[in-house]
Structures are given as C-alpha cells and as structure tokens.
Design a protein around this motif. Structure first.
Motif, PDB file in Angstrom:
ATOM      1  N   LEU A 248       0.807  -1.221   0.000  1.00 21.08           N
ATOM      2  CA  LEU A 248       0.000   0.000   0.000  1.00 21.08           C
ATOM      3  C   LEU A 248       0.838   1.269   0.000  1.00 21.08           C
ATOM      4  O   LEU A 248       0.319   2.350  -0.280  1.00 21.08           O
ATOM      5  CB  LEU A 248      -0.922   0.017   1.225  1.00 21.08           C
ATOM      6  N   HIS A 249       2.106   1.136   0.315  1.00 25.84           N
ATOM      7  CA  HIS A 249       2.950   2.317   0.458  1.00 25.84           C
ATOM      8  C   HIS A 249       3.528   2.724  -0.904  1.00 25.84           C
ATOM      9  O   HIS A 249       4.711   2.514  -1.194  1.00 25.84           O
ATOM     10  CB  HIS A 249       4.061   2.057   1.469  1.00 25.84           C
ATOM     11  N   GLN A 250       2.666   3.276  -1.733  1.00 31.13           N
ATOM     12  CA  GLN A 250       3.060   3.754  -3.051  1.00 31.13           C
ATOM     13  C   GLN A 250       2.093   4.851  -3.499  1.00 31.13           C
ATOM     14  O   GLN A 250       1.153   5.179  -2.780  1.00 31.13           O
ATOM     15  CB  GLN A 250       3.091   2.611  -4.056  1.00 31.13           C
ATOM     16  N   ARG A 251       2.336   5.397  -4.668  1.00 31.35           N
ATOM     17  CA  ARG A 251       1.495   6.501  -5.135  1.00 31.35           C
ATOM     18  C   ARG A 251       0.046   6.063  -5.245  1.00 31.35           C
ATOM     19  O   ARG A 251      -0.267   4.965  -5.739  1.00 31.35           O
ATOM     20  CB  ARG A 251       2.009   7.041  -6.469  1.00 31.35           C
ATOM     21  N   ILE A 252      -0.838   6.929  -4.806  1.00 33.45           N
ATOM     22  CA  ILE A 252      -2.259   6.609  -4.700  1.00 33.45           C
ATOM     23  C   ILE A 252      -2.862   6.237  -6.054  1.00 33.45           C
ATOM     24  O   ILE A 252      -3.671   5.303  -6.165  1.00 33.45           O
ATOM     25  CB  ILE A 252      -3.003   7.794  -4.052  1.00 33.45           C
ATOM     26  N   GLY A 253      -2.467   6.933  -7.098  1.00 37.46           N
ATOM     27  CA  GLY A 253      -3.003   6.628  -8.417  1.00 37.46           C
ATOM     28  C   GLY A 253      -2.716   5.216  -8.872  1.00 37.46           C
ATOM     29  O   GLY A 253      -3.500   4.620  -9.629  1.00 37.46           O
ATOM     30  N   LEU A 254      -1.607   4.629  -8.425  1.00 38.44           N
ATOM     31  CA  LEU A 254      -1.240   3.272  -8.795  1.00 38.44           C
ATOM     32  C   LEU A 254      -2.034   2.216  -8.029  1.00 38.44           C
ATOM     33  O   LEU A 254      -2.000   1.033  -8.386  1.00 38.44           O
ATOM     34  CB  LEU A 254       0.257   3.048  -8.555  1.00 38.44           C
ATOM     35  N   LEU A 255      -2.727   2.639  -6.976  1.00 38.93           N
ATOM     36  CA  LEU A 255      -3.484   1.698  -6.139  1.00 38.93           C
ATOM     37  C   LEU A 255      -4.940   1.564  -6.564  1.00 38.93           C
ATOM     38  O   LEU A 255      -5.652   0.697  -6.062  1.00 38.93           O
ATOM     39  CB  LEU A 255      -3.428   2.149  -4.677  1.00 38.93           C
ATOM     40  N   ALA A 256      -5.383   2.410  -7.484  1.00 39.05           N
ATOM     41  CA  ALA A 256      -6.788   2.398  -7.911  1.00 39.05           C
ATOM     42  C   ALA A 256      -7.162   1.038  -8.501  1.00 39.05           C
ATOM     43  O   ALA A 256      -6.456   0.489  -9.342  1.00 39.05           O
ATOM     44  CB  ALA A 256      -7.023   3.500  -8.942  1.00 39.05           C
TER      45      ALA A 256
ATOM     46  N   LYS B 233     -11.332   9.267  -4.114  1.00 40.29           N
ATOM     47  CA  LYS B 233     -12.505  10.092  -4.404  1.00 40.29           C
ATOM     48  C   LYS B 233     -12.137  11.574  -4.538  1.00 40.29           C
ATOM     49  O   LYS B 233     -12.795  12.315  -5.258  1.00 40.29           O
ATOM     50  CB  LYS B 233     -13.547   9.921  -3.289  1.00 40.29           C
ATOM     51  N   ASP B 234     -11.099  11.990  -3.840  1.00 38.51           N
ATOM     52  CA  ASP B 234     -10.671  13.380  -3.899  1.00 38.51           C
ATOM     53  C   ASP B 234     -10.267  13.765  -5.322  1.00 38.51           C
ATOM     54  O   ASP B 234     -10.590  14.853  -5.808  1.00 38.51           O
ATOM     55  CB  ASP B 234      -9.507  13.607  -2.925  1.00 38.51           C
ATOM     56  N   GLY B 235      -9.531  12.878  -5.966  1.00 35.94           N
ATOM     57  CA  GLY B 235      -9.136  13.113  -7.350  1.00 35.94           C
ATOM     58  C   GLY B 235      -7.879  13.931  -7.538  1.00 35.94           C
ATOM     59  O   GLY B 235      -7.310  13.949  -8.623  1.00 35.94           O
ATOM     60  N   GLY B 236      -7.416  14.597  -6.498  1.00 37.69           N
ATOM     61  CA  GLY B 236      -6.235  15.445  -6.645  1.00 37.69           C
ATOM     62  C   GLY B 236      -5.015  14.941  -5.918  1.00 37.69           C
ATOM     63  O   GLY B 236      -4.036  15.675  -5.756  1.00 37.69           O
ATOM     64  N   LEU B 237      -5.065  13.694  -5.472  1.00 34.74           N
ATOM     65  CA  LEU B 237      -3.973  13.161  -4.652  1.00 34.74           C
ATOM     66  C   LEU B 237      -3.273  11.968  -5.290  1.00 34.74           C
ATOM     67  O   LEU B 237      -2.477  11.297  -4.630  1.00 34.74           O
ATOM     68  CB  LEU B 237      -4.532  12.752  -3.276  1.00 34.74           C
ATOM     69  N   ASP B 238      -3.545  11.701  -6.555  1.00 37.03           N
ATOM     70  CA  ASP B 238      -3.021  10.495  -7.202  1.00 37.03           C
ATOM     71  C   ASP B 238      -1.499  10.418  -7.184  1.00 37.03           C
ATOM     72  O   ASP B 238      -0.929   9.325  -7.163  1.00 37.03           O
ATOM     73  CB  ASP B 238      -3.512  10.410  -8.649  1.00 37.03           C
ATOM     74  N   GLY B 239      -0.826  11.545  -7.196  1.00 37.80           N
ATOM     75  CA  GLY B 239       0.633  11.539  -7.206  1.00 37.80           C
ATOM     76  C   GLY B 239       1.273  11.438  -5.842  1.00 37.80           C
ATOM     77  O   GLY B 239       2.503  11.330  -5.730  1.00 37.80           O
ATOM     78  N   HIS B 240       0.464  11.461  -4.788  1.00 35.52           N
ATOM     79  CA  HIS B 240       0.969  11.379  -3.419  1.00 35.52           C
ATOM     80  C   HIS B 240       1.073   9.923  -2.970  1.00 35.52           C
ATOM     81  O   HIS B 240       0.325   9.063  -3.420  1.00 35.52           O
ATOM     82  CB  HIS B 240       0.048  12.137  -2.460  1.00 35.52           C
ATOM     83  N   VAL B 241       1.984   9.661  -2.050  1.00 33.90           N
ATOM     84  CA  VAL B 241       2.141   8.322  -1.485  1.00 33.90           C
ATOM     85  C   VAL B 241       1.228   8.172  -0.274  1.00 33.90           C
ATOM     86  O   VAL B 241       1.163   9.074   0.580  1.00 33.90           O
ATOM     87  CB  VAL B 241       3.609   8.068  -1.074  1.00 33.90           C
ATOM     88  N   LEU B 242       0.513   7.062  -0.211  1.00 34.12           N
ATOM     89  CA  LEU B 242      -0.363   6.810   0.935  1.00 34.12           C
ATOM     90  C   LEU B 242       0.474   6.758   2.202  1.00 34.12           C
ATOM     91  O   LEU B 242       1.400   5.949   2.307  1.00 34.12           O
ATOM     92  CB  LEU B 242      -1.107   5.490   0.732  1.00 34.12           C
ATOM     93  N   PRO B 243       0.190   7.596   3.207  1.00 33.74           N
ATOM     94  CA  PRO B 243       1.086   7.701   4.378  1.00 33.74           C
ATOM     95  C   PRO B 243       1.006   6.541   5.355  1.00 33.74           C
ATOM     96  O   PRO B 243       1.915   6.356   6.157  1.00 33.74           O
ATOM     97  CB  PRO B 243       0.644   9.014   5.036  1.00 33.74           C
ATOM     98  N   MET B 244      -0.096   5.778   5.365  1.00 30.48           N
ATOM     99  CA  MET B 244      -0.220   4.606   6.240  1.00 30.48           C
ATOM    100  C   MET B 244      -0.174   4.974   7.715  1.00 30.48           C
ATOM    101  O   MET B 244       0.382   4.261   8.547  1.00 30.48           O
ATOM    102  CB  MET B 244       0.878   3.580   5.934  1.00 30.48           C
ATOM    103  N   ILE B 245      -0.735   6.103   8.068  1.00 30.42           N
ATOM    104  CA  ILE B 245      -0.693   6.600   9.448  1.00 30.42           C
ATOM    105  C   ILE B 245      -1.570   5.761  10.370  1.00 30.42           C
ATOM    106  O   ILE B 245      -2.708   5.431  10.039  1.00 30.42           O
ATOM    107  CB  ILE B 245      -1.137   8.076   9.496  1.00 30.42           C
TER     108      ILE B 245
END
Length: 257
Positions: free
Chosen positions: A125-133, A150-162
């Motif tokens: 899961l620890h990768q760019r959000i767009g790649l996890l769709a 659903k946000d649509g603007g975070l695809d390039g961010h890495v899921l932080p796994m907090i």
C-alpha cells in the motif's frame, strides 16, 4: 521542555486495567515525569486509582465532552490545557519499553504534526495513490485510500499509512487544526463507514491534504502482529520506545502484561 501526554479511557474494567499497565510502563521504562491528561467516563478519583503514584500529582482527569467513542478524542482536544512544548496523544494499548524523552524532544523540534506509520506492515500500500486504484488491497480502507481516490487530486501522493493511535505536535493550535479537519471529514462519512473503519481513514486523508506532516514517530514504535513470545520480545525486537498492540482486543491485556 514541558510535555503533556494525553489519552482516553472508557468502558469496562479491562480497559482501565490496560490503562494501568500502559502507564506503569510509561513510568518504569519510559522514565516519564511530565504532565498527563486522561479523558475518562469515571470520576477523577476512580480514574486516578489506575495511575501510578509517581504521576498522580501531574495528572488531570477530565470528563468526555460527548458520548465516548473513537471519534470523541478530536473533541477532547479542544479542552487540553495550553502552555506545553509538546503534546502527545497515545492510545492506551501501548507499552513503553525505553525512555520517551527522545520522542518528545524530536516532536518539540518540528513544526509539523507527527505520526507513526504502518508502511512496513503493509508495503503493497505504500506507493502513489493513483497506482493503487482498482487493486482492492487488504487494509486499504483503514488508511483512507478510498477517500484519497474520491478526492481526485492526490493520485501523485504516497499513501502515508498513518496509525492514529499516536499523534504529536509542538503547537496545540496545529493539533487542534488537525482535529477540526478530521471531525469535518468524519461528518461527511456514513455511520456504517465510521463503524467499520473508525477515525483512522480521516486522519490519513487530512494528513495528505495538509502536506505538512512528519512520520518521525515511526522509528520509535513497534507493531507486533501477534502476541509476542519471549524470544521475539527479548531477543529479536529492538527497544524503540513504544510497542503498540493491535487487533486482539480480548487478548490485549494479557499480551501487554
């Protein structure tokens, strides 16, 4: 440096015994001598029975501002006393196995909100959000992947796994900002979603949107996936500062002891 560690406890005796064991380790191994704030559904004197004598004079017990539950901690934050250099929220299912001073000192030195991450436990899961769709990976809902997609603007961010069980800040105002944003996100989620996944997806989503968060607490936390046996605890598990017990609520007290 003045510090405030705070937590929430409510329900049956088992939950208060878990609090007692956690706080005992905070004193004995965590070497903590700072201030403590406990939000409790019991009277202050009844709650203080579960607090080690070394901390009682520096412990404030407050009632919950709303019905106790996972989300109420974000309302409790509004009642925290100001005037400290470090604010650290911790779940009660944490054992301290080394001094907490380095953790608190690091939080005090940064202006960012501080968290621990479970990225090692869920590497897929620890990768760019767009790649996890569309991948339907185990655990993704717990870390807010659906909210991010659903946000649509975070695809390039890495899921932080907090993991929302440990959250720190050097400024109370910054922490309150997080709590208010989390409450806003939760208010737009269905009750079924909140019952299923709690507050953690909202915390991950808010952290992504804010862009100003640190996962520095991660290196001080170990997340055992099963009840640790003697060999894993005493031989193979480095002492980091905190051991955060997850999942097995019915066995949690025994695991922590």
């Amino acid at each position: 440096m003045t510090s405030l560690i705070w937590t929430c406890v409510y329900g049956g005796e088992n939950y208060f015994n878990i609090l007692r064991v956690s706080l005992e380790s905070l004193v004995v191994f965590g070497k903590y001598t700072g201030h403590l704030c406990i939000f409790s559904d019991r009277e202050p004197l009844a709650t203080l029975q579960f607090v080690p004598s070394e901390l009682r004079l520096k412990t404030m017990v407050l009632p919950f501002p709303a019905t106790p539950g996972l989300q109420v901690r974000y309302e409790c934050a509004e009642l925290l006393p100001a005037g400290h250099d470090v604010f650290l929220y911790v779940d009660t299912d944490i054992i301290y196995d080394a001094t907490v001073e380095p953790i608190l000192a690091e939080i005090a030195r940064t202006d960012q909100l501080c968290f621990s991450s479970e990225e090692v436990s869920y590497p897929a899961l620890h990768q760019r959000i767009g790649l996890l769709a569309g991948k339907n990976l185990r655990g993704s809902e717990w870390f807010g992947l659906d909210l991010a997609l659903k946000d649509g603007g975070l695809d390039g961010h890495v899921l932080p796994m907090i993991n929302s069980g440990i959250m720190g800040a050097s400024h109370l105002s910054r922490f309150l900002g997080l709590c208010r944003s989390v409450r806003d996100v939760i208010s737009n989620c269905s009750q079924a979603y909140i019952r299923g996944y709690g507050d953690q997806p909202a915390v991950n989503y808010v952290a992504l949107k804010s862009g100003g968060c640190s996962k520095l607490i991660t290196r001080y936390v170990h997340f055992p996936r099963h009840a640790p046996d003697e060999s894993s605890v005493r031989k193979g598990m480095a002492l980091r500062g905190m051991v955060h017990f997850l999942w097995a609520q019915q066995l949690k007290y025994g695991e922590m002891v």
